[in-house]
Every structure is written in C-alpha cells, then in structure tokens.
Design a protein around this motif. Sequence first.
Motif, PDB file in Angstrom:
ATOM      1  N   TRP A  87       0.835  -1.197   0.000  1.00 37.78           N
ATOM      2  CA  TRP A  87       0.000   0.000   0.000  1.00 37.78           C
ATOM      3  C   TRP A  87       0.872   1.250   0.000  1.00 37.78           C
ATOM      4  CZ3 TRP A  87       0.464  -3.363   4.112  1.00 37.78           C
ATOM      5  CH2 TRP A  87       1.100  -2.862   5.258  1.00 37.78           C
ATOM      6  N   THR A  88       0.253   2.347  -0.416  1.00 35.53           N
ATOM      7  CA  THR A  88       0.941   3.632  -0.352  1.00 35.53           C
ATOM      8  C   THR A  88       0.025   4.633   0.351  1.00 35.53           C
ATOM      9  OG1 THR A  88       0.054   4.144  -2.523  1.00 35.53           O
ATOM     10  CG2 THR A  88       2.327   3.361  -2.446  1.00 35.53           C
ATOM     11  N   ILE A  89       0.653   5.570   1.064  1.00 33.23           N
ATOM     12  CA  ILE A  89      -0.099   6.603   1.764  1.00 33.23           C
ATOM     13  C   ILE A  89       0.311   7.947   1.166  1.00 33.23           C
ATOM     14  CG2 ILE A  89      -0.661   7.607   4.005  1.00 33.23           C
ATOM     15  CD1 ILE A  89       0.488   5.039   5.271  1.00 33.23           C
ATOM     16  N   SER A  90      -0.673   8.766   0.838  1.00 36.80           N
ATOM     17  CA  SER A  90      -0.352  10.055   0.233  1.00 36.80           C
ATOM     18  C   SER A  90       0.348  10.973   1.235  1.00 36.80           C
ATOM     19  CB  SER A  90      -1.622  10.714  -0.287  1.00 36.80           C
ATOM     20  OG  SER A  90      -2.415  11.086   0.819  1.00 36.80           O
ATOM     21  N   GLU A  91       1.046  11.992   0.716  1.00 33.90           N
ATOM     22  CA  GLU A  91       1.766  12.967   1.543  1.00 33.90           C
ATOM     23  C   GLU A  91       0.897  13.514   2.673  1.00 33.90           C
ATOM     24  OE1 GLU A  91       4.928  14.927   1.362  1.00 33.90           O
ATOM     25  OE2 GLU A  91       5.504  12.988   0.526  1.00 33.90           O
ATOM     26  N   ASP A  92      -0.343  13.903   2.337  1.00 34.59           N
ATOM     27  CA  ASP A  92      -1.203  14.550   3.328  1.00 34.59           C
ATOM     28  C   ASP A  92      -1.870  13.547   4.278  1.00 34.59           C
ATOM     29  OD1 ASP A  92      -3.013  13.338   1.709  1.00 34.59           O
ATOM     30  OD2 ASP A  92      -4.135  15.147   1.152  1.00 34.59           O
ATOM     31  N   GLY A  93      -1.562  12.258   4.107  1.00 36.93           N
ATOM     32  CA  GLY A  93      -2.091  11.250   5.028  1.00 36.93           C
ATOM     33  C   GLY A  93      -3.572  10.991   4.857  1.00 36.93           C
ATOM     34  N   LYS A  94      -4.152  11.406   3.740  1.00 36.30           N
ATOM     35  CA  LYS A  94      -5.592  11.244   3.565  1.00 36.30           C
ATOM     36  C   LYS A  94      -5.984  10.205   2.521  1.00 36.30           C
ATOM     37  CE  LYS A  94      -8.014  15.202   3.636  1.00 36.30           C
ATOM     38  NZ  LYS A  94      -8.274  16.674   3.553  1.00 36.30           N
ATOM     39  N   THR A  95      -5.040   9.746   1.712  1.00 32.91           N
ATOM     40  CA  THR A  95      -5.377   8.751   0.691  1.00 32.91           C
ATOM     41  C   THR A  95      -4.520   7.502   0.869  1.00 32.91           C
ATOM     42  OG1 THR A  95      -5.790  10.594  -0.790  1.00 32.91           O
ATOM     43  CG2 THR A  95      -5.739   8.400  -1.769  1.00 32.91           C
ATOM     44  N   TYR A  96      -5.194   6.364   1.025  1.00 31.65           N
ATOM     45  CA  TYR A  96      -4.504   5.083   1.177  1.00 31.65           C
ATOM     46  C   TYR A  96      -4.839   4.237  -0.049  1.00 31.65           C
ATOM     47  CZ  TYR A  96      -3.541   5.949   6.150  1.00 31.65           C
ATOM     48  OH  TYR A  96      -3.078   6.460   7.343  1.00 31.65           O
ATOM     49  N   THR A  97      -3.828   3.762  -0.771  1.00 30.86           N
ATOM     50  CA  THR A  97      -4.063   2.947  -1.955  1.00 30.86           C
ATOM     51  C   THR A  97      -3.477   1.551  -1.736  1.00 30.86           C
ATOM     52  OG1 THR A  97      -3.783   4.968  -3.224  1.00 30.86           O
ATOM     53  CG2 THR A  97      -3.878   2.901  -4.458  1.00 30.86           C
ATOM     54  N   PHE A  98      -4.336   0.544  -1.845  1.00 35.38           N
ATOM     55  CA  PHE A  98      -3.909  -0.835  -1.587  1.00 35.38           C
ATOM     56  C   PHE A  98      -3.872  -1.635  -2.884  1.00 35.38           C
ATOM     57  CE2 PHE A  98      -5.682   0.668   2.342  1.00 35.38           C
ATOM     58  CZ  PHE A  98      -4.844   0.148   3.317  1.00 35.38           C
ATOM     59  N   ALA A 154      -9.338  -3.832 -10.866  1.00 32.12           N
ATOM     60  CA  ALA A 154      -9.697  -5.068 -10.178  1.00 32.12           C
ATOM     61  C   ALA A 154      -8.862  -5.288  -8.909  1.00 32.12           C
ATOM     62  CB  ALA A 154      -9.548  -6.252 -11.121  1.00 32.12           C
ATOM     63  N   ASP A 155      -7.578  -4.924  -8.975  1.00 32.98           N
ATOM     64  CA  ASP A 155      -6.693  -5.222  -7.847  1.00 32.98           C
ATOM     65  C   ASP A 155      -6.251  -3.988  -7.068  1.00 32.98           C
ATOM     66  OD1 ASP A 155      -6.814  -7.883  -8.457  1.00 32.98           O
ATOM     67  OD2 ASP A 155      -5.093  -7.797  -9.812  1.00 32.98           O
ATOM     68  N   THR A 156      -6.844  -2.853  -7.341  1.00 32.87           N
ATOM     69  CA  THR A 156      -6.425  -1.641  -6.644  1.00 32.87           C
ATOM     70  C   THR A 156      -7.636  -0.987  -5.996  1.00 32.87           C
ATOM     71  OG1 THR A 156      -4.819  -1.324  -8.402  1.00 32.87           O
ATOM     72  CG2 THR A 156      -5.132   0.509  -6.865  1.00 32.87           C
ATOM     73  N   VAL A 157      -7.524  -0.745  -4.692  1.00 35.73           N
ATOM     74  CA  VAL A 157      -8.622  -0.085  -4.001  1.00 35.73           C
ATOM     75  C   VAL A 157      -8.066   1.113  -3.245  1.00 35.73           C
ATOM     76  CG1 VAL A 157      -8.472  -1.597  -1.984  1.00 35.73           C
ATOM     77  CG2 VAL A 157     -10.620  -0.454  -2.496  1.00 35.73           C
ATOM     78  N   GLN A 158      -8.815   2.226  -3.323  1.00 36.04           N
ATOM     79  CA  GLN A 158      -8.327   3.471  -2.750  1.00 36.04           C
ATOM     80  C   GLN A 158      -9.309   4.005  -1.706  1.00 36.04           C
ATOM     81  OE1 GLN A 158      -7.920   7.153  -5.283  1.00 36.04           O
ATOM     82  NE2 GLN A 158      -5.769   6.596  -5.054  1.00 36.04           N
ATOM     83  N   PHE A 159      -8.786   4.303  -0.516  1.00 32.95           N
ATOM     84  CA  PHE A 159      -9.595   4.887   0.558  1.00 32.95           C
ATOM     85  C   PHE A 159      -9.252   6.364   0.669  1.00 32.95           C
ATOM     86  CE2 PHE A 159     -11.238   1.123   2.846  1.00 32.95           C
ATOM     87  CZ  PHE A 159     -10.499   0.125   2.237  1.00 32.95           C
ATOM     88  N   THR A 160     -10.265   7.212   0.658  1.00 30.12           N
ATOM     89  CA  THR A 160     -10.043   8.636   0.897  1.00 30.12           C
ATOM     90  C   THR A 160     -10.608   8.973   2.279  1.00 30.12           C
ATOM     91  OG1 THR A 160     -10.418   8.941  -1.435  1.00 30.12           O
ATOM     92  CG2 THR A 160     -10.303  10.924  -0.091  1.00 30.12           C
ATOM     93  N   LEU A 161      -9.752   9.576   3.122  1.00 29.12           N
ATOM     94  CA  LEU A 161     -10.194   9.927   4.480  1.00 29.12           C
ATOM     95  C   LEU A 161     -10.553  11.412   4.539  1.00 29.12           C
ATOM     96  CD1 LEU A 161      -7.496   8.074   6.640  1.00 29.12           C
ATOM     97  CD2 LEU A 161      -9.497   7.154   5.482  1.00 29.12           C
ATOM     98  N   ASN A 162     -11.412  11.767   5.484  1.00 30.20           N
ATOM     99  CA  ASN A 162     -11.800  13.167   5.604  1.00 30.20           C
ATOM    100  C   ASN A 162     -10.754  13.989   6.370  1.00 30.20           C
ATOM    101  OD1 ASN A 162     -12.280  12.288   8.192  1.00 30.20           O
ATOM    102  ND2 ASN A 162     -14.497  12.120   7.880  1.00 30.20           N
ATOM    103  N   ALA A 163      -9.822  13.307   7.037  1.00 28.79           N
ATOM    104  CA  ALA A 163      -8.731  13.978   7.740  1.00 28.79           C
ATOM    105  C   ALA A 163      -7.641  12.940   7.951  1.00 28.79           C
ATOM    106  CB  ALA A 163      -9.213  14.523   9.087  1.00 28.79           C
ATOM    107  N   PRO A 164      -6.387  13.369   8.125  1.00 26.62           N
ATOM    108  CA  PRO A 164      -5.345  12.377   8.394  1.00 26.62           C
ATOM    109  C   PRO A 164      -5.696  11.602   9.666  1.00 26.62           C
ATOM    110  CG  PRO A 164      -4.401  14.609   8.245  1.00 26.62           C
ATOM    111  CD  PRO A 164      -5.882  14.755   8.131  1.00 26.62           C
ATOM    112  N   TYR A 165      -5.558  10.295   9.628  1.00 22.06           N
ATOM    113  CA  TYR A 165      -5.967   9.475  10.760  1.00 22.06           C
ATOM    114  C   TYR A 165      -4.996   8.307  10.871  1.00 22.06           C
ATOM    115  CZ  TYR A 165      -8.979   6.419  13.573  1.00 22.06           C
ATOM    116  OH  TYR A 165      -9.480   5.594  14.547  1.00 22.06           O
ATOM    117  N   ALA A 166      -3.981   8.471  11.720  1.00 22.20           N
ATOM    118  CA  ALA A 166      -2.887   7.512  11.790  1.00 22.20           C
ATOM    119  C   ALA A 166      -3.299   6.099  12.188  1.00 22.20           C
ATOM    120  CB  ALA A 166      -1.806   8.038  12.728  1.00 22.20           C
ATOM    121  N   PRO A 167      -4.285   5.906  13.076  1.00 20.65           N
ATOM    122  CA  PRO A 167      -4.621   4.526  13.467  1.00 20.65           C
ATOM    123  C   PRO A 167      -5.348   3.733  12.373  1.00 20.65           C
ATOM    124  CG  PRO A 167      -5.384   6.118  15.121  1.00 20.65           C
ATOM    125  CD  PRO A 167      -5.000   6.890  13.908  1.00 20.65           C
TER     126      PRO A 167
END
Lengths: 525, 316
Positions: A87-98, A154-167
């Motif tokens: 996975w990768t986490i965007s600079e601003d900590g709001k987008t997680y791509t798996f 098919a193999d890539t899923v992206q989560f967008t968060l409303n604020a950076p959330y480390a846990p």
Amino acid sequence: MFKITQVVRTLIAKSVLVLSLGLFSMGVFAQTADNVLVVGQIAEPKSLDPATVTAVNDFRILMNLYDGLVRYKDGTLEVEPALANSWTISEDGKTYTFELRSDVAFHDGTMVDAEAVKFNFDRMLDENHPYHDTGPFPLSFFFSAIENVEAVDADTVQFTLNAPYAPFLSNLAYPTGLIASPAAIQESGKDFGRNPVGTGAFKFESWKANESVIVTRNDNYWDGTAGTEAVVFRPITDGNTRVAEMLSGGIDMMVEVPPVSLSQFSGSDFSIVEQAGPHVWFLILNAKEGPFSNKLVRQAANYAINKKAIVEDVLEGTAAIAAGPTPPAFAWAYNDELEPYPYDPEKAKALLKEAGVSDAKLTFYVTQGGSGMLDPVAMGTAIQADLAAVGFDVEIQTYEWNTFLGEVNPGLEGKADMAEMAWMTNDPDTLPYLALRTDAWPDKGGFNSGYYSNPMVDELLEAARSSVDQAERARLYREMQEIVQDDAPWVFVANWKQNAVTSNRVKNFSLQPSFLLLLKDVSKQ
Amino acid sequence: MLRYIVRRLISMIPVFIGITAIVFLIMSLIPGDPATAILGSYATPENVANLNAKLGLDKPLVQRYLIWLGNLAQGDFGRSFSLNRPVLDEILERFNATLVLSGTAYLLCSFFGILAGLISAARQYEISDKLITFTVLIGISVPSFFLGMMLIVFFTVQLRWLPASGMFAIYGGGDFVDLLRHLIMPAFALSFVATGVIARLSRSTMLEVLRLEYIRTARAKGVKEFRVITRHAFRSAIVTILPVLGLQAGFVLSGSVYIEIVFQWPGIGRMLVDAILTRDILLVQGGVVFVAFCYVFFNLAVDVLQLWLDPRITRR
C-alpha cells in the motif's frame, strides 16, 4: 410384611448393573479426535459476521475464518500485508491505496477484488447501501474517517479519508476490518452471521447453538495450509466446568483460565501460555469535583494503593503493574522510562496533609464483572482497604456490568468520586483519544468520565493522530504518557496477561499481543 | 370434561396477556439497554442513542408493547439483537434440549419421590424410613448447582467416567448411549431436590391415608399389605400428590437454569441468562412467554388428569 423393597432392591441393582455396563465400561474416557483441535471458549459467539460483533470471544473464531487487507505481524502489534500485497499513503495522510493479491478466492469460490473490498466498507458505512440493513454495525466508527472507497481497477482499491488518521491501518487489521464475501452476504442477508464466508485458513462448517462452532481446513489457503484438519470451538461459560473439561481431556485448549485454577495445570500433561496485551485496568478519578479535583489527592491515591499485592495476590500473577495510561504491549509507543507509582502510604498521607484533605468520603463504583475487568469485586475491596489505611472513607457501590456502563459512561459528576474501568485496544491512539482529551468529556460524546483536562495532552494527541510518521507519533505518545502519569487522572493499576492452557498434544501454539487467537500453525498429535 | 377444558382454555387468555405485560414491563424497567450491552466499552451516550434508534427502542413504551403483542399473536417472536436470528428459531432449537433434560429429571423425581414416600410411609420409623428421610433432608438442603459441580469433580475429573458438559460428543457421538452419558449427571443433579420435596409430601399423605378406617377394614378383611398400599392407599393419596407434581414441573424447569450453566447444556435456561445479561429484550420476552405457556398448559394437563383420577372433585 410386604415385599415391595425386595422387588425394588432387585430392580435397582439390575438397572445399576445395566447402566454401568452400558455407560461407564465404554472404556477409557473419550479423548478428542486426532488432528482436530477442540478449543474451550468462554461464551457462545453472537455472530460470525465480522462487521457486526464487538466481543473478543467472537474475534477468536473470526480471525481464523477471514483475512483483512492487513494483519498484525506475529507476536507484535505492527501491521503487515495480508489480502493487500502493498500500500501507499499520500503525503497529506488522507489517501490510502492498496494493491490486492490477485489470486485469493473466498470459500464460496468468488474472487477477492477491489469491488469486494468496497462492498464491505460501503455496507458498514453507507446508510443507503442495499445491504446496510444486515447490521447494526456497532464498531463502524473505527472507520468513520473514511469518506470514500474507490475500486480503481480489479486489484487496486483506494480509501479517501476526511482527515489524516494515523490509526487507520491498525484498525484495518482489527476484526472489524475483515473482508467477507459479498456474494454470500447477498445470498444470506441478515443470516450471514450464521453462514459466514471469508478467505481464512479455515472455512465454516457448522454451528450448533450453545454446543459448538466447527471450522475445517481451507486447502487452498493463500498463506499455506493449516496444521489441523478442523477446529471445534466449544462455549463453556462456567469457568469451573471449563477447567474440569480441560483436566479430563474433553478439550485441547482453553482460554481465560481463572487465576485460582492455574496451579492445577502445573503438571507435564499441560502447558500454560501467557502473553501481555494492550490492556489497562485503572480507576477513573472524578477531577471535576470533590477531593480528586486536587492533583495532590489524585497522586496520593496512586501512592496509597498496593498494586503489587493486587497483581500478585488477587490476580495470582496474571497481570503486571501498570505505570501509565499506555500498556507496554504497544512497544513502539510505550515510554519505558516511566516507573509505576510506588506503594508508599506515608507519602500518600503527606500529600493529603499538604492538600489539606482529611477524612474525605468517597463513593466508589465497582462492577461485578465485565469485558477485561479481571476480578473487579476483589480488586475493588483491596483498593478500598488501601485507601482506608491513609484516611479515606470509601463507600463501594456495586453494579452489574451493563448497568455499570450506563452509570459510568455518561460521567461521574454528582454521583461518584471514582470508578473501575478497563480497556483493550488495538492502537495507542484509541484509549487516550477517547478517554483523556477535553473534547472527550461525556457531554461531547467521549469516555472521559472523570473530566480530566490538560491542553498539552489534547494537543499531543491530536498531533499524534494526524502524523503518518511512526517515529514522530511514538515521540508524541511518550511525552503524553509522562504528563498524564504526573497529572494522575486515573489510578494506574494493572496490565492483564492473557493466558491459555493447552494439553501436551498441542504443538506450536502461542498467544498474540493483540489478544486475537490465531490457530493456523497449531498442530496436534 | 370437554366443557371444563374449554372453560379453562378461555380463562388462560387473560393469564397469557398478564404474562406478556409483566415480562415486557420488567425488561423495560431494569437498568441498562441492548445498545450498551452490544457496544460494551464503546458505549458513548451518542453511540447508544444511535444504536437504540436503529433497534427501534426509541418508540414509546405502550406502542412498543402493542407492536410486540400484535406480532406475537401472529406467531412472530421478532429477531434477537444479540444472536442476529429469529427468536423463535433459537427458542425451538433450545427447547428440545431443555425438554430432554427437564423431562428426564421430572420423570426421575416423580418416580423416585413417590417410591421413597411410599416405602418410608409403609415402614414408618424403621431403618429404611430413617435412611430415606435422612437422604431426603440432604436432597432438600443441597443446592443443585453445588451437587452438579461435585458430580463433575468426582465422575469426570477423578474417575473420568462421564463427560462434564454438553449434550453430545462433538465427534463420533450423537446416538442414544452418547446422550445418556451426557444426561446422567445433570438429570440426577436437577432431580435431587425435587425428589426430596415429593418424597416428603408422599410420605405424609400416605401416612394420613393409612390411618383411615377403610384401610383398617381392608387389612381386617385380610387383604395383603402390598395390595393395601398400592391399590387402596396409593390411589387415594395420588390425588393429593398430583397437584404438587404439577408445581414441581415449574421448579424443575427453573432449576434447569443453574444446571444448564454448570453442565453447559444447550437449553433454554442458559439462553435466557445470556439474553438477560445482553439485554436482548425480544429473546428474553419470547423465551419467558414460551416457557410460561408450556408451564400453564402442563398444569392444565395435570388438573385434567386429577379430575379423571378423582371423581369426587365436582366439575364446576
């Protein structure tokens, strides 16, 4: 004289003979079958739908039926890949791509893809989702930071968060984040929890109410096949009966052995496994009113209570003394320079004198038992005695767990000066964020029932939550622990060591600091 | 007889409505709620309110009662919050197990209770009477769950003869012998107290009857003692004993709650305790109403039986 007793005597004698031949002489007491692991659980599971359950008891089964995108690395609380390769986490900590593994199938044969992952989170979080009515989903707030889940391909899923959330990653590894088969949910609807389909090392076989849940080996498991053919989870609610079953060979493994029974398993037929976990047992002190509004009095309570005696005598060594609000199991975030408050009644008396408090009357909420509460009545009584020794007059009020939470969670104001509490969490953020911040006072929807407030702590916790750099987070949490320990909003009492007993036929078993039960690699001879 | 039964059945309707009202009220009045139970440590006032609304618990009390009663009348017991399945499915599945355990215990205590009463009345103040009276006293005084635990310690842990818990062996079980092996200890523990109660009552009733003149007449006529006891005295005494047997059915059913916990019997008692702790309102209400219905019907059956046995009772 009539002969009734003669007849009866013969009858009884005969029936006893027949019974003994038929029942007892079936020979040796049946041992559990080879290559099938029988686990003594503490209760019947509520449901096997990971999105709907909250109890550790249910999690113990779920972790063997399902996988999440990520999981805790063996023996730690750090996250490693599972269904997601990377996975990768965007600079601003709001987008997680798996990036998902492309070759994993659910037990029903359908494939794990990005749409399946999206389905799972949308079902929990989107009230308009067609299968949202298969809830309620009590722990969905673990993922309340998610704004949007997108299946990129098919193999890539992206989560967008409303604020950076480390846990976030850690929450994905928690059972609430396990991925279930959308096809099976569509088929079973509300009954999915009784017909679970996941990707785990075991697949669901049967569930007989209050008798057993049986799972069998998944021969196509992506991470190597399990060491046993099947696992039987038996709910045995009564602790003494569970011990009796273990002693007599009716089960191969039991969890949560009552402390007083541990000595019965000291022989070579059994082995005892222990593991400290992310648990902390504490007393909430009412910092808003009464004697505990004074920091010196709160510190005095910490000095007055003999934690060593509680941990060694009441809990028979099944817990360690807690130093602060964060359990040592969160090794990366734990401040190991903190020393627990020593047992020092003289110091406590001196502090009380300095604070000008004498003969303080305290109301103390105690529960009869509950999740993670260990032995709350005995512990409460010991605490009462320790506090009395330095001049507090403590009145205990005891409540059944459900009622207790109903009294404590809305806040102690106007009712009590202190209350027992225990938490088991999966991230160092959870407990302090929900129970120590000013914005977590009960009227704002948090669990800070003792109204502790320190702007420094608030700032540190917010910063730690929004940072994606683990080293930076660790620094912030360590600083927070130091301040909180000194402010003493709680009396820090114990960190529970979870235990289990296995028969000597069971090999390769260990407990996890996450308190989850992983049985894939366990074998039985 | 038929008219009597019909009249009794009609008079049960208010009883049933009363039962539903009481159960519903109790569950509404006890502190705590299902949302708090489900959420555990995570039960913030906000989360609790949300979840309770989702569970439909934010409606007014009377409205909730009427909805429930209406559904009940149509045979719909609702869905259990905590088990996430229809309440009736769960009850029926569990009730079978309870029936096996309580039924066996009930037969045991009825048979041995009456037998012991008969013997000790026939042999008043003799050794067998004293032995029985002594055992009965122990039976009445020992709590059934304690007896259950002692049985487990002795027969499972020490002797390894019988399994400690469950109804069937997980593997390779399921036949009648397997059931019997699992049943023997809980059924015995459950029946022990009730046996004592029935034995005491049978003894005193028999002693009373044995003092009556027609018994003396029968003996004077040279009827054999065995026949005097079984035919003449017992037929008269059973009419007094029978209603107590009916009441004991309730005792055995409620006693099965403890026993089901100790022996992990998959019955309805265990289910009710769990349901109460998790505040699973519909499951508690459904379970209690179901058990109460069974109990009321059983007592009707006992009354009818008594009517049939004793022609002296006028058919009002």
